[in-house]
Design an enzyme around this catalytic site. Sequence first.
Site, PDB file in Angstrom:
ATOM      1  N   HIS A  14      -6.974  -7.102   0.913  1.00 20.61           N
ATOM      2  CA  HIS A  14      -5.915  -6.103   0.806  1.00 20.61           C
ATOM      3  C   HIS A  14      -4.802  -6.336   1.821  1.00 20.61           C
ATOM      4  O   HIS A  14      -3.624  -6.112   1.528  1.00 20.61           O
ATOM      5  CB  HIS A  14      -6.524  -4.720   1.015  1.00 20.61           C
ATOM      6  N   TYR A  49      -1.004  11.433   2.139  1.00 23.58           N
ATOM      7  CA  TYR A  49      -1.933  11.276   1.014  1.00 23.58           C
ATOM      8  C   TYR A  49      -1.989  12.537   0.156  1.00 23.58           C
ATOM      9  O   TYR A  49      -2.101  12.459  -1.075  1.00 23.58           O
ATOM     10  CB  TYR A  49      -3.329  10.923   1.534  1.00 23.58           C
ATOM     11  N   ASP A  85       0.843  -1.192   0.000  1.00 25.27           N
ATOM     12  CA  ASP A  85       0.000   0.000   0.000  1.00 25.27           C
ATOM     13  C   ASP A  85       0.883   1.250   0.000  1.00 25.27           C
ATOM     14  O   ASP A  85       1.682   1.450  -0.908  1.00 25.27           O
ATOM     15  CB  ASP A  85      -0.956  -0.075   1.211  1.00 25.27           C
ATOM     16  N   ARG A  86       0.776   2.125   1.005  1.00 19.30           N
ATOM     17  CA  ARG A  86       1.601   3.339   1.030  1.00 19.30           C
ATOM     18  C   ARG A  86       3.083   2.992   1.013  1.00 19.30           C
ATOM     19  O   ARG A  86       3.886   3.664   0.360  1.00 19.30           O
ATOM     20  CB  ARG A  86       1.300   4.178   2.278  1.00 19.30           C
ATOM     21  N   HIS A 131     -11.345   8.219   0.002  1.00 25.12           N
ATOM     22  CA  HIS A 131     -10.376   8.764   0.954  1.00 25.12           C
ATOM     23  C   HIS A 131      -9.217   9.454   0.248  1.00 25.12           C
ATOM     24  O   HIS A 131      -8.620  10.398   0.776  1.00 25.12           O
ATOM     25  CB  HIS A 131      -9.844   7.651   1.864  1.00 25.12           C
TER      26      HIS A 131
END
Length: 298
Positions: free
Chosen positions: A276, A216, A111-112, A156
């Site tokens: 995920h 983000y 992910d990030r 988001h």
Amino acid sequence: MPQQTPAIPGFAYHHLLVAKDVVLNVAVGGTGTPVVLLHGFPQTHLMWRHVAADLAADHTVICPDLRGYGASDKPAEADDGTTYAKRTMAADVVAVARALGHDRFALAGHDRGALVAFRAGLDHPDAITHLAALDVLPTLDMWDAMHGTTAAVGFHLYLMAQPPGLPERMIAAAPDAFFGHFLDLWGTDPAAIPAPIRTAYLDACRAAVPSIVADYRASAGIDVAHDQADREAGNRLRMPVAVLQQDWGAALGFDAEALWQAWAPDLHHATVGYGHFMAEEAPTDVTKTLRTLLARPS
């Protein structure tokens, strides 16, 4: 900085200075060739607890909390967006490895953390021997893929892309509901994130709303500019790359493997059937993928 609780059993914890006034919380275990594991949202380094313990049998495994997350420092966001640019966070990772005596290392991110790994692979190709990314697209491709009503799944991303102020206030008003929403929605096996780990994630996120939003926000601005510059220059990942992804490309109408192939000529891409949070839901499969990647010549 307080040590994160709970912790990865058998791992030592270090507080390492990576930039001026920025210290990262880093768990280190095992011996052998180094592998750095970067967590995703809304998690901390603890998401790697199963995979890290397995890899530590024959690797030095390094699991930092990214800047802005977990027990790492959370510097205030600069007006130019550089504080949480993936370029800055990638430099943190290289600094962590070097502080531990490793000039070259394998790197995996979820992910990030996968976006940070991707940027590290482009910015520091001589340092990264192998690269793995779990369930993400490169930033530039992600924004191109999001369109129409199907983009609602990424609400988001748009919320946290807004200028400073409103998103922070909205999320801080109900942080457990906001971050817990993703822990509930994105997983397929609730038992994969037991109550103590879930509590640790929510506690960490509750204390990091401004820095998480800044991370983000950078991905809607400066990170896009960096990716675009690399695409225009023809820069690609020169090391062996492995990608595991859910089949959400089918629902959103894009070919994830083709998008990754454009960046990574030496690519192994696989679509998986679990959720995920794959390092927690299917740690054996993830570890097998990483071991297969590490066996490829760099």
